[in-house]
Scaffold this active site. Sequence first.
Site, PDB file in Angstrom:
ATOM      1  N   HIS A   1       0.742  -1.324  -0.168  1.00 35.43           N
ATOM      2  CA  HIS A   1      -0.027   0.113  -0.177  1.00 35.43           C
ATOM      3  C   HIS A   1       0.702   1.396  -0.024  1.00 35.43           C
ATOM      4  O   HIS A   1       0.613   2.226  -0.591  1.00 35.43           O
ATOM      5  CB  HIS A   1      -0.947  -0.037   1.270  1.00 35.43           C
ATOM      6  CG  HIS A   1      -1.915  -1.210   1.331  1.00 35.43           C
ATOM      7  ND1 HIS A   1      -1.690  -2.036   2.088  1.00 35.43           N
ATOM      8  CD2 HIS A   1      -3.133  -1.554   0.514  1.00 35.43           C
ATOM      9  CE1 HIS A   1      -2.829  -2.700   1.972  1.00 35.43           C
ATOM     10  NE2 HIS A   1      -3.481  -2.663   1.087  1.00 35.43           N
TER      11      HIS A   1
ATOM     12  N   GLN B   1      -8.484  -7.559 -10.810  1.00 36.40           N
ATOM     13  CA  GLN B   1      -9.190  -6.474 -10.437  1.00 36.40           C
ATOM     14  C   GLN B   1      -8.764  -5.182 -11.264  1.00 36.40           C
ATOM     15  O   GLN B   1      -9.678  -4.373 -11.593  1.00 36.40           O
ATOM     16  CB  GLN B   1      -9.003  -6.300  -8.936  1.00 36.40           C
ATOM     17  CG  GLN B   1      -9.258  -4.493  -8.287  1.00 36.40           C
ATOM     18  CD  GLN B   1      -8.954  -4.674  -6.899  1.00 36.40           C
ATOM     19  OE1 GLN B   1      -9.741  -5.476  -6.090  1.00 36.40           O
ATOM     20  NE2 GLN B   1      -8.036  -4.014  -6.465  1.00 36.40           N
TER      21      GLN B   1
HETATM   22  O1  PAF Z   1      -7.877  -3.982  -3.540  1.00 34.45           O
HETATM   23  C1  PAF Z   1      -8.263  -3.636  -2.633  1.00 34.45           C
HETATM   24  O2  PAF Z   1      -8.070  -3.294  -1.324  1.00 34.45           O
HETATM   25  C2  PAF Z   1      -9.904  -3.512  -2.761  1.00 34.45           C
HETATM   26  O3  PAF Z   1     -10.488  -4.507  -3.664  1.00 34.45           O
HETATM   27  C3  PAF Z   1     -10.318  -2.039  -3.154  1.00 34.45           C
HETATM   28  C4  PAF Z   1      -9.887  -1.829  -4.490  1.00 34.45           C
HETATM   29  C5  PAF Z   1      -9.911  -1.042  -2.178  1.00 34.45           C
HETATM   30  C6  PAF Z   1     -11.873  -2.040  -3.143  1.00 34.45           C
HETATM   31  O4  PAF Z   1     -12.557  -2.349  -1.889  1.00 34.45           O
END
Ligand code: PAF
Length: 279
Positions: free
Chosen positions: A37, A153
Amino acid sequence: MLVLRTIAETRTTCARIRLAGKTLGLVPTMGALHEGHLSLVRAAQASCDAVAVSIFVNPTQFGPKEDFASYPRTLEQDCRILEAAGVDLVFAPSVQGMYPSGASAFVEVAGLSDRLDGASRPGHFRGVATVVAKLLNIFAPERAFFGQKDAAQVAVLRKMVHDLRFAVQVEVCPIVREPDGLAMSSRNRNLSDIQRRQALILSRALLTVQRKAQGGEHESSKLLAEALGVLAGEPGAELDYCRIVDPDTLEDIPSVDRGALVAVAARVGTTRLIDNLLL
Ligand code: PAF
């Protein structure tokens, strides 16, 4: 660093940022932050004047038998980390705030949403697309930052942003790994020491594919056979899928000649882990 709980305050703050002529980068997260992150935060800081991080464990992307209740929630610690990292704004809404009672509007990226994790986790990508659409609507950022670890995603969100004409640049940052190769994930903290060692089989399988591909093997079926051989060597990892697909459409491809996504998902104990490699 501002920590905001409501959509109204967040909209006002973002409007002020825009009025000041500053660009805004958004890093959507579900919290339980790790170095992966923080790499997104740093990328956002490098290209935007102000950086916002959302922390929301989104219920609609979890299936009924999945780990929504046990997903790690570490808001105070996350805020300390983000403050030290120089983030401007944290948005930590309530479920009621994001999904007012009676909410029945969802975003579905047809086709893509049923592939890879979408096949094993029905409804997952509808939940992801819906919450990210809400966040983009609330923040209206210039750029939004996502990790390559969630490759499917990324494909779903790129398509959503393209099809729904969101005025945002999707930025994708490389996977951040532990020194032994394990892809960083909030779920890694649920692994016991033994499971942590077993989990290494995912990155090992991917490395084997990379070595074979670099050595000249481009046929997907042969590369997959190599990966499956490695994965079979770790009975502690219960394979969900291992596929070689087009990174945009997530459809299987017969050869890696023109670039490919090698994606793997497995359950170690009760923890579902994913990893991937772009060839
Ligand atoms: O990747 C993540 O942590 C989640 O899927 C996101 C993009 C924050 C959506 O809840």
